[in-house]
Design a protein around this motif. Structure first.
Motif, PDB file in Angstrom:
ATOM      1  N   GLU A 135      -8.728   9.542   0.275  1.00  0.00           N
ATOM      2  CA  GLU A 135      -8.926   8.510  -0.733  1.00  0.00           C
ATOM      3  C   GLU A 135      -7.948   7.363  -0.524  1.00  0.00           C
ATOM      4  O   GLU A 135      -6.751   7.577  -0.277  1.00  0.00           O
ATOM      5  N   SER A 136      -8.453   6.155  -0.654  1.00  0.00           N
ATOM      6  CA  SER A 136      -7.618   4.974  -0.436  1.00  0.00           C
ATOM      7  C   SER A 136      -6.486   4.889  -1.457  1.00  0.00           C
ATOM      8  O   SER A 136      -5.384   4.435  -1.139  1.00  0.00           O
ATOM      9  N   ALA A 137      -6.734   5.351  -2.685  1.00  0.00           N
ATOM     10  CA  ALA A 137      -5.696   5.307  -3.714  1.00  0.00           C
ATOM     11  C   ALA A 137      -4.510   6.188  -3.331  1.00  0.00           C
ATOM     12  O   ALA A 137      -3.356   5.865  -3.660  1.00  0.00           O
ATOM     13  N   THR A 138      -4.774   7.290  -2.643  1.00  0.00           N
ATOM     14  CA  THR A 138      -3.698   8.185  -2.226  1.00  0.00           C
ATOM     15  C   THR A 138      -2.817   7.507  -1.190  1.00  0.00           C
ATOM     16  O   THR A 138      -1.581   7.539  -1.281  1.00  0.00           O
ATOM     17  N   MET A 139      -3.434   6.896  -0.201  1.00  0.00           N
ATOM     18  CA  MET A 139      -2.660   6.218   0.829  1.00  0.00           C
ATOM     19  C   MET A 139      -1.893   5.032   0.259  1.00  0.00           C
ATOM     20  O   MET A 139      -0.762   4.748   0.672  1.00  0.00           O
ATOM     21  N   ALA A 140      -2.488   4.347  -0.707  1.00  0.00           N
ATOM     22  CA  ALA A 140      -1.799   3.234  -1.356  1.00  0.00           C
ATOM     23  C   ALA A 140      -0.575   3.732  -2.118  1.00  0.00           C
ATOM     24  O   ALA A 140       0.480   3.083  -2.129  1.00  0.00           O
ATOM     25  N   ALA A 141      -0.701   4.903  -2.762  1.00  0.00           N
ATOM     26  CA  ALA A 141       0.423   5.463  -3.502  1.00  0.00           C
ATOM     27  C   ALA A 141       1.560   5.855  -2.562  1.00  0.00           C
ATOM     28  O   ALA A 141       2.736   5.599  -2.850  1.00  0.00           O
ATOM     29  N   VAL A 142       1.226   6.479  -1.432  1.00  0.00           N
ATOM     30  CA  VAL A 142       2.256   6.849  -0.458  1.00  0.00           C
ATOM     31  C   VAL A 142       2.970   5.602   0.059  1.00  0.00           C
ATOM     32  O   VAL A 142       4.202   5.569   0.159  1.00  0.00           O
TER      33      VAL A 142
ATOM     34  N   ASP B 157       7.565  11.635  -6.410  1.00  0.00           N
ATOM     35  CA  ASP B 157       7.338  10.214  -6.674  1.00  0.00           C
ATOM     36  C   ASP B 157       5.891   9.812  -6.429  1.00  0.00           C
ATOM     37  O   ASP B 157       5.316   9.015  -7.179  1.00  0.00           O
ATOM     38  N   THR B 158       5.273  10.369  -5.392  1.00  0.00           N
ATOM     39  CA  THR B 158       3.880  10.026  -5.099  1.00  0.00           C
ATOM     40  C   THR B 158       2.948  10.583  -6.175  1.00  0.00           C
ATOM     41  O   THR B 158       2.026   9.888  -6.626  1.00  0.00           O
ATOM     42  N   LEU B 159       3.166  11.830  -6.584  1.00  0.00           N
ATOM     43  CA  LEU B 159       2.351  12.401  -7.652  1.00  0.00           C
ATOM     44  C   LEU B 159       2.514  11.606  -8.947  1.00  0.00           C
ATOM     45  O   LEU B 159       1.531  11.330  -9.650  1.00  0.00           O
ATOM     46  N   ARG B 160       3.719  11.220  -9.267  1.00  0.00           N
ATOM     47  CA  ARG B 160       3.950  10.463 -10.498  1.00  0.00           C
ATOM     48  C   ARG B 160       3.230   9.123 -10.440  1.00  0.00           C
ATOM     49  O   ARG B 160       2.645   8.675 -11.430  1.00  0.00           O
ATOM     50  N   HIS B 161       3.251   8.487  -9.283  1.00  0.00           N
ATOM     51  CA  HIS B 161       2.566   7.209  -9.126  1.00  0.00           C
ATOM     52  C   HIS B 161       1.052   7.379  -9.274  1.00  0.00           C
ATOM     53  O   HIS B 161       0.386   6.589  -9.956  1.00  0.00           O
ATOM     54  N   LEU B 162       0.496   8.418  -8.642  1.00  0.00           N
ATOM     55  CA  LEU B 162      -0.941   8.670  -8.741  1.00  0.00           C
ATOM     56  C   LEU B 162      -1.356   8.994 -10.173  1.00  0.00           C
ATOM     57  O   LEU B 162      -2.349   8.454 -10.687  1.00  0.00           O
ATOM     58  N   LEU B 163      -0.612   9.884 -10.816  1.00  0.00           N
ATOM     59  CA  LEU B 163      -0.965  10.291 -12.163  1.00  0.00           C
ATOM     60  C   LEU B 163      -0.853   9.134 -13.146  1.00  0.00           C
ATOM     61  O   LEU B 163      -1.658   9.015 -14.076  1.00  0.00           O
ATOM     62  N   ALA B 164       0.127   8.277 -12.956  1.00  0.00           N
ATOM     63  CA  ALA B 164       0.283   7.142 -13.859  1.00  0.00           C
ATOM     64  C   ALA B 164      -0.934   6.232 -13.825  1.00  0.00           C
ATOM     65  O   ALA B 164      -1.310   5.639 -14.839  1.00  0.00           O
ATOM     66  N   SER B 165      -1.577   6.130 -12.667  1.00  0.00           N
ATOM     67  CA  SER B 165      -2.739   5.250 -12.541  1.00  0.00           C
ATOM     68  C   SER B 165      -4.037   5.935 -12.932  1.00  0.00           C
ATOM     69  O   SER B 165      -5.045   5.260 -13.163  1.00  0.00           O
ATOM     70  N   GLN B 166      -4.039   7.283 -13.062  1.00  0.00           N
ATOM     71  CA  GLN B 166      -5.296   7.997 -13.268  1.00  0.00           C
ATOM     72  C   GLN B 166      -5.377   8.791 -14.566  1.00  0.00           C
ATOM     73  O   GLN B 166      -6.478   9.080 -15.042  1.00  0.00           O
ATOM     74  N   LEU B 167      -4.257   9.174 -15.159  1.00  0.00           N
ATOM     75  CA  LEU B 167      -4.309   9.880 -16.435  1.00  0.00           C
ATOM     76  C   LEU B 167      -4.743   8.924 -17.547  1.00  0.00           C
ATOM     77  O   LEU B 167      -4.449   7.722 -17.485  1.00  0.00           O
ATOM     78  N   PRO B 168      -5.435   9.437 -18.566  1.00  0.00           N
ATOM     79  CA  PRO B 168      -5.830   8.578 -19.692  1.00  0.00           C
ATOM     80  C   PRO B 168      -4.649   8.302 -20.610  1.00  0.00           C
ATOM     81  O   PRO B 168      -4.483   8.916 -21.672  1.00  0.00           O
ATOM     82  N   LEU B 169      -3.799   7.361 -20.210  1.00  0.00           N
ATOM     83  CA  LEU B 169      -2.590   7.026 -20.948  1.00  0.00           C
ATOM     84  C   LEU B 169      -2.711   5.641 -21.564  1.00  0.00           C
ATOM     85  O   LEU B 169      -3.461   4.792 -21.079  1.00  0.00           O
ATOM     86  N   THR B 170      -1.946   5.406 -22.615  1.00  0.00           N
ATOM     87  CA  THR B 170      -1.840   4.050 -23.136  1.00  0.00           C
ATOM     88  C   THR B 170      -1.055   3.197 -22.143  1.00  0.00           C
ATOM     89  O   THR B 170      -0.370   3.724 -21.251  1.00  0.00           O
ATOM     90  N   HIS B 171      -1.147   1.875 -22.288  1.00  0.00           N
ATOM     91  CA  HIS B 171      -0.435   0.988 -21.360  1.00  0.00           C
ATOM     92  C   HIS B 171       1.068   1.248 -21.406  1.00  0.00           C
ATOM     93  O   HIS B 171       1.736   1.300 -20.368  1.00  0.00           O
ATOM     94  N   THR B 172       1.592   1.441 -22.610  1.00  0.00           N
ATOM     95  CA  THR B 172       3.030   1.696 -22.751  1.00  0.00           C
ATOM     96  C   THR B 172       3.420   3.019 -22.110  1.00  0.00           C
ATOM     97  O   THR B 172       4.422   3.105 -21.388  1.00  0.00           O
TER      98      THR B 172
END
Length: 309
Positions: A201-208, A269-284
């Motif tokens: 997935e391109s998002a994974t490589m972008a996160a790395v 760090d990579t997992l945190r970056h991926l999850l931040a962009s994909q989990l259903p979180l508020t902007h804050t």
């Protein structure tokens, strides 16, 4: 003879805004909030499932297929859920607009086995304990380790007291990775195949690339000719190989101490970056989840120095 339902009622990671929704998105024309009466929602080994409960109710989404991709949508959901954990059933769900809709749903197999935990009416990956608090615990422990412990050779007094905690920490971090890939690609696939799909997935490589993790080179303890490296396209293979070496045969050398430390930084760090962009979180919450004060890389380089290999 009744026509087969076209809609599919989902209540877990296939819901809109959830981790696996992109797996079915090409096949759907719309999503509508809905409720399924007579069922209760549970979680077993991190995976949500429903089972019949008198008076119960589960909230989820109705996936509405495009006219030409109804069969394709059903196949994708079947492939995602698999047959070992779920059973397909025909139900009538109440749409948010008020009408009842015939739909397929996937209920839990052997619902009383495996220590299931009762949930509220709606499930969210953002509430998963590994994502919600586990990563913060891993971050805090790793930060204290980097600030107070120095790498040491295996024959030095105190090696195992220093190494065993980060070995256990890394195995827990790999559990976070396995939970993430199971939710994204479904529990049916074995971990190795899920990693292959993740790295494609391109998002994974972008996160790395964004995280720029410490470099590592690792070889399969069963076949030293096999080599994986990070950062790069095989980063997750490399990090998972470190996990496999630790759990299969154990490690006990200065280079292994450094390898595990660097792998903790890169994978966390990579997992945190991926999850931040994909989990259903508020902007804050999203900004806080992957803020600079939640990344290990600057802490690692400050304590270890960029010259250490």
């Amino acid at each position: 003879m009744f026509d087969a339902p076209r809609a599919i009622f989902v209540y877990g990671s296939l819901c809109r805004s959830e981790l696996a929704h992109r797996q079915v998105e090409p096949c759907i024309s719309g999503v509508e909030r809905a409720e399924l009466a007579g069922y209760g929602l549970y979680v077993r080994d991190g995976l949500p499932f429903i089972t019949e409960v008198p008076g119960g109710s589960v909230r989820g989404d109705l996936l509405m297929p495009t006219a030409e991709r109804a069969d394709a949508l059903r196949r994708r959901v079947q492939e995602y859920e698999g047959n070992d954990l779920y059973i397909e059933r025909r139900v009538r769900a109440k749409a948010e607009t008020g009408g009842e809709v015939d739909a397929w749903v996937y209920i839990g197999r052997s619902p009383r086995r495996g220590n299931p935990q009762l949930q509220e009416q709606r499930w969210s990956s953002a509430d998963d304990p590994l994502f919600n608090g586990g990563l913060d615990g891993i971050f805090g422990f790793a930060k204290r380790h980097f600030e107070t412990v120095r790498p040491m050779p295996a024959d030095m007094e105190g090696f195992w007291e220093a190494f065993l905690p980060i070995q256990g920490l890394y195995l827990t971090l790999c559990t976070v990775l396995e939970r993430y890939t199971a939710l994204v690609f479904g529990p049916r696939l074995e971990p190795g195949k899920r990693l292959s799909r993740l790295q494609a997935e391109s998002a994974t490589m972008a996160a790395v690339a964004e995280v720029n993790p410490p470099s590592i080179e690792v070889r399969d303890s069963r076949d030293p000719r096999e080599r994986e490296c990070a950062p790069g396209r095989s980063s997750f293979d490399a990090w998972y190989q470190v996990r496999s070496n630790l759990s299969h045969r154990g490690k006990a050398a200065f280079t292994d101490f450094v390898l595990v430390e660097r792998s903790i930084v890169g994978l966390h760090d990579t997992l945190r970056h991926l999850l931040a962009s994909q989990l259903p979180l508020t902007h804050t919450a999203r900004r806080s989840f992957a803020g600079d004060d939640r990344m290990l890389r600057p802490i690692y380089w400050q304590s270890r120095g960029p010259e250490r290999v």
